[in-house]
Design an enzyme around this catalytic site. Structure first.
Site, short mmCIF file in Angstrom:
data_model
loop_
_atom_site.label_atom_id
_atom_site.label_comp_id
_atom_site.label_asym_id
_atom_site.label_seq_id
_atom_site.Cartn_x
_atom_site.Cartn_y
_atom_site.Cartn_z
N LYS A 26 -10.43 -1.52 8.45
CA LYS A 26 -9.14 -1.29 9.08
C LYS A 26 -9.35 -0.68 10.47
O LYS A 26 -9.95 0.39 10.59
CB LYS A 26 -8.29 -0.34 8.22
CG LYS A 26 -6.91 -0.07 8.80
CD LYS A 26 -6.10 0.85 7.91
CE LYS A 26 -6.51 2.30 8.06
NZ LYS A 26 -5.59 3.22 7.33
N GLU A 41 0.85 -1.19 0.00
CA GLU A 41 0.00 0.00 0.00
C GLU A 41 0.88 1.24 0.00
O GLU A 41 1.59 1.51 0.96
CB GLU A 41 -0.89 0.01 1.25
CG GLU A 41 -1.72 1.27 1.43
CD GLU A 41 -2.34 1.36 2.82
OE1 GLU A 41 -2.48 2.49 3.33
OE2 GLU A 41 -2.66 0.30 3.40
#
Length: 216
Positions: free
Chosen positions: A134, A48
């Site tokens: 998340k 990411e």
């Protein structure tokens, strides 16, 4: 527009197979594709890049063109989401609840991981069509908090992010995290900026072995 089951299942299946996401925040990335290769050699197959990194879309595009599975994080607006998707992001990540980012992701059939902390925010993320949620900052409450969240949300894929390292990653997973984010413990900014890929691979191996990847 809501995400299709296939979009949700796609990322969830990837997280089951590769439950570590390397989150890169660095002032300089000399070769994004080489960075992804070094991480993969160490057992981390998801990278990411974040919007707090200079020239993030350039790095994202270069890595995606080489076939690496890359996403973009710290996405705050629909414009950022659309820009990232256009250059090859295979998933999006937000630090908190961003309905406009979720809508842009769903329109492009790209999975999105929405950031949340409280039980109410987790429910809202699910309502917004998050492929996973998340939990950030995970360090604020520790691994036991993931276990608490699994009580009311046994089927929600949770990703622990913020303060996860080789010393506590296994516990986060044992307490209910489907996946964890590896930050400076693996992709330290100074090591990335120096292009020390051998050290990145070494750190990735230590992290994946410590959190018993494949052991759940």
């Amino acid at each position: 527009m809501n995400p299709t089951p296939s979009v949700l299942a796609r990322l969830r299946a990837v997280l089951v197979a590769s439950p570590v996401i390397a989150v890169v925040r660095a002032p300089r990335i000399p070769d994004a594709a080489a960075l992804c290769a070094a991480l993969a050699e160490g057992g981390i197959n998801l990278t990411e890049f974040t919007y707090t990194t200079p020239e993030v879309t350039t790095h994202l595009q270069r890595a995606a063109r080489e076939g690496w599975r890359v996403g973009v994080g710290t996405v705050l607006t629909a414009e950022q989401a659309e820009e990232a998707i256009a250059v090859g992001a295979s998933f999006l990540v937000t630090p908190g609840l961003r309905p406009e980012v979720a809508r842009a992701a769903h329109a492009a059939r790209v999975p999105v991981v929405l950031g949340a902390l409280t039980p109410t925010e987790v429910a809202r993320a699910v309502d917004l069509g998050a492929a996973a949620v998340k939990i950030f900052p995970a360090r604020a409450f520790g691994p036991g908090y993931l276990k608490d969240l699994r009580g009311p949300y046994p089927d929600v894929p949770l990703v622990a992010s913020g303060g996860v390292n080789a010393g506590n990653a296994a516990e986060f997973r044992a307490q209910g995290a489907l996946a964890v984010c590896a930050g400076t413990d693996v992709v330290a900014p100074e090591v990335v900026a120096a292009g020390d890929w051998a050290e990145i691979t070494r750190r990735a191996k230590v992290f994946t072995q410590a959190c018993a990847v494949g052991g759940r």
